[in-house]
Design a protein around this motif. Structure first.
Motif, PDB file in Angstrom:
ATOM      1  N   LYS A 109       0.996  -1.171   0.206  1.00 17.29           N
ATOM      2  CA  LYS A 109      -0.147  -0.064  -0.043  1.00 17.29           C
ATOM      3  C   LYS A 109       0.802   1.155  -0.044  1.00 17.29           C
ATOM      4  O   LYS A 109       1.830   1.402   0.598  1.00 17.29           O
ATOM      5  CB  LYS A 109      -0.962   0.084   1.045  1.00 17.29           C
ATOM      6  CG  LYS A 109      -2.100  -1.006   1.264  1.00 17.29           C
ATOM      7  CD  LYS A 109      -2.679  -0.889   2.617  1.00 17.29           C
ATOM      8  CE  LYS A 109      -3.972  -1.936   2.536  1.00 17.29           C
ATOM      9  NZ  LYS A 109      -4.531  -1.767   3.879  1.00 17.29           N
ATOM     10  N   THR A 120      -0.398   0.328  -9.097  1.00 18.64           N
ATOM     11  CA  THR A 120      -1.486  -0.697  -9.409  1.00 18.64           C
ATOM     12  C   THR A 120      -0.945  -1.997  -9.877  1.00 18.64           C
ATOM     13  O   THR A 120      -0.024  -1.929 -10.401  1.00 18.64           O
ATOM     14  CB  THR A 120      -2.655  -0.058  -9.989  1.00 18.64           C
ATOM     15  OG1 THR A 120      -2.477  -0.122 -11.558  1.00 18.64           O
ATOM     16  CG2 THR A 120      -3.211   1.412  -9.568  1.00 18.64           C
ATOM     17  N   ARG A 156      -4.711  -4.036  -6.267  1.00 15.78           N
ATOM     18  CA  ARG A 156      -3.533  -4.600  -5.515  1.00 15.78           C
ATOM     19  C   ARG A 156      -3.223  -5.978  -5.805  1.00 15.78           C
ATOM     20  O   ARG A 156      -2.496  -6.588  -5.078  1.00 15.78           O
ATOM     21  CB  ARG A 156      -3.927  -4.395  -3.992  1.00 15.78           C
ATOM     22  CG  ARG A 156      -3.935  -2.961  -3.688  1.00 15.78           C
ATOM     23  CD  ARG A 156      -3.856  -2.505  -1.972  1.00 15.78           C
ATOM     24  NE  ARG A 156      -2.629  -3.292  -1.244  1.00 15.78           N
ATOM     25  CZ  ARG A 156      -2.912  -4.106  -0.251  1.00 15.78           C
ATOM     26  NH1 ARG A 156      -3.689  -4.043   0.359  1.00 15.78           N
ATOM     27  NH2 ARG A 156      -1.878  -4.281   0.429  1.00 15.78           N
TER      28      ARG A 156
END
Length: 506
Positions: A109, A120, A156
């Motif tokens: 993250k 991404t 993710r």
């Protein structure tokens, strides 16, 4: 294909090393001297002989682009540390299916590219496909062709399906730069996720990197690093002595080391190298189609004397493609050790009792011209005439690597665990042995590293006994630095040089 100004980085890595589960961001790997308070806003000047040919490691950027940008500007899902381990980097976690054919990666993250765009799964997919593209010159292209499908179910998550099991897949991913899918002009610009951004590249002179304030991990220990490029080792050493640079990534002039060893302001570090100097035969071109001829040439060259003449007391003799740091290493220097009598007998048995002549294509940078001249004099003693053809790195890439238009050549291979290239009959040296190919394939699909090691030891011995190439010596990795510095990498693993952990005392 990662073609350098200097050593050739073409090794395919085929081992699943222990994957360290701890997160890995900025932070140095080298252990050096340098106490006291360091300057967090320092500029670290790095001296190198290896300027990038361009800034794209899938576009023939060479050793120089790996040294300057790998880990510093660009990052992978995983990272190869200075001690040879694999750490998770942009991959926060991953899972492997029971059959070993499916990998699901969860991205970390809060990671942003230098342009500000969030990382991404689509960027990962793009980066893998860039390596696999038809025009890619990535050294990882061949071993990533095992990829069958790349899916991005959410921002993710990346799911990769393989055509067949690959025990080294995660390890190989540590060499794939994750690049912004929208980035353009990557031969002259960049958009990575690393602790530095590209400041300026002045061709023929220097490349500077600035600390990236939006970096997801620990900040670089210095504000800026500048790679200064020099044409020869003498100029590089003079730059270090006059404080024009703070550290030399790889010393190329052992005769000059005494001036640093005797000076309390410098430290000479002798690390571990994976760079092999090869006399590579074209095993599909006469007379090197005959194993007896290849063995004769290998036995006629005094590798120990060559190593001493080039490196003094540094470096190691190596009897195969496998350096001591590889798990399947075995000392095979006695297989075709220096023996002129043996060389002459092998030539006679092969029908070349009166010798023969061949052209040796030789890159024009050190130590190749010196090694070529030495080899010519050695082979003359057994009746072999060598014509030296000196060529540039670009000429070498086209003539030798792409077109296989050569009889024998000199070249450096910088990667660890690149023995498996002898299992590819289409590789530039043309070695074609069905048993070796089977062992290499079985090793890659092995269910354990123990089985992989067992099989690759067989490959190591068979290629040595066949004199598939003549492995002249293993380079030393000598990093020389001002004692004000600490935290720089010490080992020459695949040409990378992590700069973000370098501290410079006030």
């Amino acid at each position: 294909m990662n073609l350098p100004k200097k050593p050739l980085s073409v090794g395919v890595l085929t081992v699943a090393l222990a994957v360290t589960l701890a997160a890995c961001g900025g932070g140095g790997t080298g252990s050096t001297s340098g106490g006291g308070t360091y300057d967090k806003n320092a500029t670290v000047a790095i001296g190198s002989l290896y300027e990038p040919q361009n800034l794209d490691n899938t576009g023939g950027g060479g050793q120089g682009v790996t040294e300057a940008l790998n880990g510093n500007v660009y990052e992978g899902l995983f990272k190869l540390t200075d001690d040879g381990k694999v750490d998770k980097l942009l991959a926060e976690d991953y899972k492997v299916s029971g059959d070993g054919l499916s990998y699901a990666f969860t991205l970390r993250k809060g990671v942003k590219f230098h342009s500000g765009k969030a990382l991404t799964s689509k960027d990962v997919k793009y980066s893998l496909e860039k390596v696999l593209a038809k025009d890619s010159q990535s050294a990882r292209k061949a071993n990533l062709e095992v990829v069958k499908d790349i899916a991005t179910p959410d921002a993710r998550t990346v799911k990769v399906t393989l055509k067949k099991k690959s025990i080294s897949f995660v390890y190989n991913l540590s060499y794939v730069w994750i690049i912004n899918a929208d980035a353009k002009n990557l031969k002259t610009t960049e958009d990575g996720t690393g602790p530095y951004t590209l400041d300026k590249w002045t061709r023929g002179s220097a490349l500077s990197l600035d600390r990236f304030t939006g970096y997801w991990g620990p900040a670089a220990k210095n504000k800026q690093v500048v790679f200064h490029y020099y044409k020869d080792a003498t100029a590089l050493n003079n730059a270090l002595l006059t404080n024009a640079v703070d550290v030399v990534t790889g010393e190329q002039s052992p005769d000059a080391l005494d001036q640093f060893k005797s000076n309390q302001n410098y430290k000479v570090n002798d690390g571990d190298s994976t760079t092999k100097l090869l006399l590579a035969f074209n095993d599909k071109a006469k007379p090197f189609t005959d194993v007896k001829v290849r063995r004769a040439v290998s036995a006629a060259i005094d590798d120990k004397k060559l190593l001493s003449s080039v490196w003094g007391g540094y470096g190691k003799q190596i009897g195969s493609m496998v350096p001591p740091t590889d798990p399947w290493y075995e000392d095979l220097t006695d297989v075709d050790a220096y023996d002129v009598t043996k060389a002459k007998k092998l030539l006679k048995d092969a029908g070349y009792g009166k010798g023969f002549s061949f052209t040796l294509d030789t890159p024009n940078y050190d130590p190749h011209p010196t090694a070529a001249t030495f080899i010519k004099s050695q082979l003359a003693k057994v009746g072999i005439t060598v014509e030296i053809n000196t060529i540039t790195p670009d000429e070498w890439y086209t003539k030798v690597y792409k077109n296989h238009d050569f009889t024998a050549t000199l070249q450096e291979h910088v990667n660890d665990r690149d023995l498996v290239w002898y299992g590819n009959p289409d590789f530039y040296w043309g070695y074609d042995d069905k048993q070796v190919q089977q062992w290499v394939e079985q090793a890659e699909e092995a269910s354990s590293t123990a089985r992989q090691t067992e099989l690759l030891k067989k490959v190591n011995r068979k290629t040595a006994e066949d004199a598939a190439s003549d492995w002249l010596y293993l380079y030393p990795q000598i990093v020389v630095a001002n004692t004000k510095l600490s935290g720089y990498p010490l080992n020459g693993l695949n040409s990378q040089f992590f700069a973000y952990g370098i501290k410079k005392n006030r």
